[in-house]
Design a protein around this motif. Structure first.
Motif, short mmCIF file in Angstrom:
data_model
loop_
_atom_site.label_atom_id
_atom_site.label_comp_id
_atom_site.label_asym_id
_atom_site.label_seq_id
_atom_site.Cartn_x
_atom_site.Cartn_y
_atom_site.Cartn_z
N PRO A 15 0.73 -1.23 0.03
CA PRO A 15 0.11 0.11 -0.06
C PRO A 15 0.76 1.14 -0.04
O PRO A 15 2.14 1.26 0.20
CB PRO A 15 -0.64 0.04 1.29
CG PRO A 15 0.06 -1.17 2.11
CD PRO A 15 0.78 -2.00 1.04
N ASN A 16 0.24 2.49 -0.51
CA ASN A 16 1.02 3.72 -0.28
C ASN A 16 1.63 3.97 1.18
O ASN A 16 1.01 3.58 1.89
CB ASN A 16 -0.14 4.88 -0.63
CG ASN A 16 -0.30 4.83 -2.06
OD1 ASN A 16 0.49 4.52 -3.03
ND2 ASN A 16 -1.55 5.58 -2.60
N PHE A 17 2.83 4.45 1.03
CA PHE A 17 3.58 4.54 2.19
C PHE A 17 4.29 5.97 2.27
O PHE A 17 5.40 6.10 1.61
CB PHE A 17 4.68 3.46 2.30
CG PHE A 17 5.53 3.29 3.73
CD1 PHE A 17 4.94 3.15 4.77
CD2 PHE A 17 7.03 3.73 3.53
CE1 PHE A 17 5.83 2.96 5.71
CE2 PHE A 17 7.75 3.99 4.67
CZ PHE A 17 7.13 3.46 5.80
N ILE A 18 3.54 6.51 3.21
CA ILE A 18 3.91 8.10 3.05
C ILE A 18 4.38 8.56 4.67
O ILE A 18 3.58 9.38 5.05
CB ILE A 18 2.87 9.13 2.41
CG1 ILE A 18 2.60 8.68 0.79
CG2 ILE A 18 3.61 10.51 2.19
CD1 ILE A 18 1.54 9.29 0.38
N CYS A 19 5.17 7.86 5.07
CA CYS A 19 5.60 8.20 6.36
C CYS A 19 7.12 8.80 6.27
O CYS A 19 8.03 8.26 5.86
CB CYS A 19 5.55 6.91 7.25
SG CYS A 19 3.91 6.29 7.57
N SER A 20 7.15 9.93 7.01
CA SER A 20 8.48 10.58 6.93
C SER A 20 9.15 10.58 8.41
O SER A 20 10.32 10.01 8.27
CB SER A 20 8.48 11.95 6.51
OG SER A 20 7.33 12.88 6.92
N PRO A 21 8.68 10.89 9.30
CA PRO A 21 9.27 10.92 10.51
C PRO A 21 9.41 9.43 11.03
O PRO A 21 9.01 8.54 10.66
CB PRO A 21 8.62 11.52 11.60
CG PRO A 21 7.47 12.39 11.04
CD PRO A 21 7.44 11.79 9.51
N ALA A 22 10.44 9.12 11.62
CA ALA A 22 10.84 7.49 12.14
C ALA A 22 9.80 7.17 13.07
O ALA A 22 9.35 6.14 12.89
CB ALA A 22 12.17 7.39 12.92
N GLU A 45 6.46 7.73 12.74
CA GLU A 45 5.40 7.42 11.90
C GLU A 45 5.71 6.00 11.17
O GLU A 45 4.83 5.15 10.98
CB GLU A 45 5.03 8.42 10.77
CG GLU A 45 4.35 9.66 11.14
CD GLU A 45 4.00 10.64 10.04
OE1 GLU A 45 3.63 10.05 8.73
OE2 GLU A 45 4.14 11.61 10.19
N THR A 46 6.77 5.78 10.65
CA THR A 46 7.45 4.81 9.99
C THR A 46 7.24 3.51 11.19
O THR A 46 6.70 2.51 10.68
CB THR A 46 8.77 4.76 9.57
OG1 THR A 46 9.06 5.88 8.64
CG2 THR A 46 9.27 3.47 8.98
N ILE A 47 7.77 3.73 12.37
CA ILE A 47 7.52 2.69 13.31
C ILE A 47 6.37 2.50 13.71
O ILE A 47 5.75 1.07 13.77
CB ILE A 47 8.23 3.28 14.49
CG1 ILE A 47 9.92 2.97 14.20
CG2 ILE A 47 8.07 2.14 15.77
CD1 ILE A 47 10.57 3.87 15.43
N LYS A 48 5.33 3.22 13.66
CA LYS A 48 3.95 3.10 14.04
C LYS A 48 3.31 2.37 12.92
O LYS A 48 2.42 1.45 12.94
CB LYS A 48 3.37 4.51 14.48
CG LYS A 48 1.65 4.32 14.59
CD LYS A 48 1.33 5.53 15.11
CE LYS A 48 -0.24 5.69 15.37
NZ LYS A 48 -1.12 4.64 14.95
N TYR A 49 3.55 2.74 11.57
CA TYR A 49 3.01 2.05 10.54
C TYR A 49 3.19 0.54 10.60
O TYR A 49 2.27 -0.37 10.39
CB TYR A 49 3.82 2.41 9.35
CG TYR A 49 3.29 2.08 8.08
CD1 TYR A 49 2.16 2.32 7.23
CD2 TYR A 49 3.84 0.82 7.35
CE1 TYR A 49 1.82 2.09 6.26
CE2 TYR A 49 3.61 0.34 6.17
CZ TYR A 49 2.55 0.99 5.63
OH TYR A 49 2.24 0.35 4.38
N PHE A 50 4.21 0.10 10.96
CA PHE A 50 5.02 -1.30 11.09
C PHE A 50 3.98 -1.98 12.22
O PHE A 50 3.62 -3.03 12.14
CB PHE A 50 6.34 -1.67 10.82
CG PHE A 50 6.61 -1.31 9.31
CD1 PHE A 50 6.37 -2.36 8.42
CD2 PHE A 50 7.31 -0.16 8.85
CE1 PHE A 50 6.81 -2.16 7.18
CE2 PHE A 50 7.81 -0.29 7.85
CZ PHE A 50 7.56 -1.03 6.99
N LEU A 51 4.21 -1.19 13.37
CA LEU A 51 3.61 -2.01 14.57
C LEU A 51 2.16 -1.98 14.60
O LEU A 51 1.65 -3.16 15.02
CB LEU A 51 3.98 -0.96 15.75
CG LEU A 51 5.47 -0.97 16.38
CD1 LEU A 51 5.83 -0.29 17.55
CD2 LEU A 51 5.80 -2.53 16.64
N ASP A 52 1.54 -1.16 13.93
CA ASP A 52 0.16 -1.25 13.65
C ASP A 52 -0.18 -2.34 12.97
O ASP A 52 -1.28 -3.20 13.24
CB ASP A 52 -0.41 0.17 13.16
CG ASP A 52 -0.46 1.24 14.14
OD1 ASP A 52 -0.41 1.19 15.39
OD2 ASP A 52 -1.04 2.43 13.24
#
Length: 64
Positions: free
Chosen positions: A25-32, A34-41
């Motif tokens: 899916p689209n992945f538009i997370c810039s701060p670290a 947000e990226t961590i939260k994306y994968f943890l979620d």
């Protein structure tokens, strides 16, 4: 290694979002954060779907 572990533990080999053969899916997370939260979620959603109260997360690279 996985075979040996499976003799004493129930194992799940999950393919995280955007890795190997999983969906992308689209992945538009810039701060670290947000990226961590994306994968943890995504892992948390999987845990709830499987009904797991507790689990251990380990990394294993298996290339075929």
């Amino acid at each position: 290694m996985l075979k040996k572990l499976s003799e004493n533990y129930r194992l799940w080999c999950i393919d995280l979002i955007r890795m190997r053969l999983s969906s992308r899916p689209n992945f538009i997370c810039s701060p670290a954060e947000e990226t961590i939260k994306y994968f943890l979620d995504s892992i948390e959603q999987w845990r709830q779907t499987e009904g797991l109260e507790k689990f251990y997360l380990a990394e294993c690279h298996v290339c075929t």
